[in-house]
Structures are given as structure tokens and as C-alpha cells.
Design an enzyme around this catalytic site. Structure first.
Site, PDB file in Angstrom:
ATOM      1  N   GLU A 116       0.826  -1.217   0.000  1.00  0.00           N
ATOM      2  CA  GLU A 116       0.000   0.000   0.000  1.00  0.00           C
ATOM      3  C   GLU A 116       0.858   1.264   0.000  1.00  0.00           C
ATOM      4  OE1 GLU A 116      -2.981  -0.415  -0.666  1.00  0.00           O
ATOM      5  OE2 GLU A 116      -3.709  -2.266   0.246  1.00  0.00           O
ATOM      6  N   HIS A 211     -12.810  -4.144   3.822  1.00  0.00           N
ATOM      7  CA  HIS A 211     -11.360  -4.305   3.877  1.00  0.00           C
ATOM      8  C   HIS A 211     -10.763  -3.782   5.202  1.00  0.00           C
ATOM      9  CE1 HIS A 211      -7.234  -3.949   1.682  1.00  0.00           C
ATOM     10  NE2 HIS A 211      -7.076  -3.971   2.993  1.00  0.00           N
TER      11      HIS A 211
HETATM   12  O1  2HA Z   1      -1.802  -7.217   3.509  1.00  0.00           O
HETATM   13  O2  2HA Z   1      -3.428  -4.921   4.450  1.00  0.00           O
HETATM   14  O3  2HA Z   1      -4.147  -3.781   2.199  1.00  0.00           O
HETATM   15  C1  2HA Z   1      -1.495  -5.882   3.634  1.00  0.00           C
HETATM   16  C2  2HA Z   1      -2.736  -5.134   3.491  1.00  0.00           C
HETATM   17  C3  2HA Z   1      -3.094  -4.644   2.156  1.00  0.00           C
HETATM   18 ZN    ZN Z   2      -5.372  -4.153   4.058  1.00  0.00          ZN
END
Ligand code: 2HA
Ligand code: ZN
Length: 272
Positions: A116, A211
Site C-alpha cells: 500500500e 477491507h
Molecule cells: O496485507 O493490508 O491492504 C497488507 C494489506 C493490504
Molecule cells: Zn489491508
């Protein structure tokens, strides 16, 4: 000085360890970045390697040119940072155009910075500008109650903000500007970085549907505290729904009185 003993590293490690114990970081979930102060990088300069190879960030951050960041590694586990920061984190330097990064410390067993990184750096650029350089931490986690809410509430900033403000009297004081929500998106690239950045111009908390959550802070305590506050509010909301829903709540007038007494700039759009 051994980088692992530096105060900024100790703060970084404490957040990752506390956050794992909160249950927000299953497997390699979540990531953390810290924009290192010039005096802090100066104190560890002799420990840094020259940049071997420059890699594309995947987004442009000219205002971060020449800055150094401590970041978690892609695929690395938050719970392992405390055991071996040199294997699970990296210090990266941003090039003079703000388009590439190079690794100057860490990831000793191999690897790359967090997947990220584009979202982290885009948010750092926005927050550095908006806070005259005070903001230094960007943090992403997968807290369960907040994620659960994204399956039952409409994905609207106003609805999430109002519900979470109602769940604890002091919440409007902690995030008076509210909370931003993105729809579900593919993680890890420029599209989600741009969508998050747009919301981070208005807010300090952005929830990614189905998420997790992104928060920012001037320091580790602020970023961790913000994540903790929103997730606790979400956990109260889950309990309230499970008990059959709200029977009473804080009134609009109550929020206005709170804003006046605490002298906060409450986003009153969300009270309508
Ligand atoms: O696995 O959280 O968004 C890492 C994360 C990706
Ligand atoms: Zn994540």
C-alpha cells in the site's frame, strides 16, 4: 546509533505490537509508515546504505522529495516487527522528483515495502501540506467491527460518521470532521490511493469497504488512538444492533451543545 534503539523505531514497534494484540493484524494484514524527522535521520546516518536501485512509487509525490520513511514490509507480519525490525521494516528514501523510492535500511532477508505504499505516500503528501508538516504517521489496519459495519450500513460518509459519533460522547471531539468511506476497490494501487487521498483532504479517517481503515496522526499515539476510538465505536454499534437496535441516542442539540462546550469545529452537515 543502532537504528533499532532510536526513539522513532521504538514508537513504531510499540504501535505494531499493541495493534497486533488488539486483533487488527491477522497474518500480513495492515501496514504502517512514519515520515522521519531530519534530526532523527541525521542521528542514524552512518547506519544507512546508499540506494542500490530506484523503484517506481506508482504515484507522484513531489512534495515528499528527499524525505525518508520507515515502513512495514510487503507480506511481513505486524507481530514479527518487534522481534526483528531489520527484517520486517524498511527505511526508504524518496528521489528528487518524488516518483521513485530506494531502500536504505532493513528488509535484510529480502522483500519490498508495503503493497500500500502508493496510498501511504499519497496520504503523507496531502497531510504534510495540510498540517504544515506536523502529520508524520499513516496507518492501515483490519479491525473486525469496523469492517463488519461496511456490510450493513449504506457506504456513505454521513451515515458512518453520525452512527459512530453517537456510540461514544467524546467521539465528535476526536473526529469532528467525520469519516470518509470508499466503496470496495482493488487494494494496492494508484486508483485506491487517489480515492483515499481525496477523502483524506477532508478527514483523518477513511474506511475501505469490506477491507479496513486508514488513519493519520502527528505521532504514533494519535494514529493508534484514532484507530482504537473508531473501532471501539464500531464494536459498540455491533452490540447495539445485536441487542435489537437503538432505543434512544444523543440528540442533534446534544451534539451542538458538546461542540460549543468543547470548542470543536463539528461538521454540522452530518447532523441533518
Ligand atoms: O496485507 O493490508 O491492504 C497488507 C494489506 C493490504
Ligand atoms: Zn489491508
Amino acid at each position: 546509533m543502532d537504528i533499532r534503539k532510536a526513539k522513532f523505531m521504538q514508537g513504531f514497534i510499540r504501535l505494531t505490537d499493541d495493534a497486533f494484540k488488539k486483533g487488527w493484524h491477522e497474518r500480513n494484514g495492515g501496514n504502517l509508515s512514519y515520515r522521519i524527522k531530519s534530526e532523527e535521520i541525521e542521528a542514524v546516518k552512518t547506519e544507512l546504505n546508499p540506494v542500490g536501485e530506484w523503484f517506481d512509487i506508482g504515484t507522484n509525490v513531489p512534495s515528499l522529495a528527499g524525505e525518508y520513511f520507515l515502513v512495514t514490509g510487503s507480506g511481513k507480519y505486524m507481530r514479527n516487527v518487534i522481534l526483528a525490525p531489520q527484517d520486517n521494516t524498511a527505511i526508504v528514501k524518496i528521489n528528487e522528483k518524488g516518483e521513485k523510492y530506494g531502500i536504505v535500511w532493513g528488509l535484510e532477508q529480502g522483500g519490498q515495502p508495503t503493497s500500500e505504499l502508493p496510498t501511504h505516500l499519497a496520504n503523507h503528501a496531502i497531510k504534510k501540506d495540510l498540517t504544515q508538516g506536523r502529520n508524520r504517521v499513516i496507518y492501515h489496519a483490519h479491525p473486525a467491527n469496523t469492517i463488519a459495519l461496511t456490510f450493513v450500513l449504506p457506504l456513505e460518509d454521513k451515515i458512518f460518521t453520525r452512527e459512530l459519533w453517537e456510540m461514544a460522547t467524546e467521539n465528535p471531539v476526536i473526529f469532528p470532521e467525520g469519516i470518509g468511506i470508499t466503496p470496495w476497490m482493488v487494494p494496492g494501487g494508484k486508483a485506491i490511493a487517489d480515492a483515499t487521498g481525496k477523502l483524506m483532504k477532508k478527514y483523518r479517517v477513511v474506511i475501505w469497504a469490506h477491507h479496513g481503515m486508514f488513519v493519520c496522526g502527528d505521532d504514533f499515539d494519535e494514529a493508534f488512538g484514532l484507530m482504537d476510538t473508531v473501532e471501539k465505536a464500531a464494536s459498540i454499534y455491533v452490540k447495539v444492533r445485536a441487542m435489537g437496535g437503538k432505543q434512544q441516542t444523543i440528540s442533534k442539540q446534544g451534539f451542538l451543545d458538546l461542540a460549543r462546550e468543547f470548542d470543536i469545529d463539528l461538521n454540522t452537515e452530518f447532523l441533518e
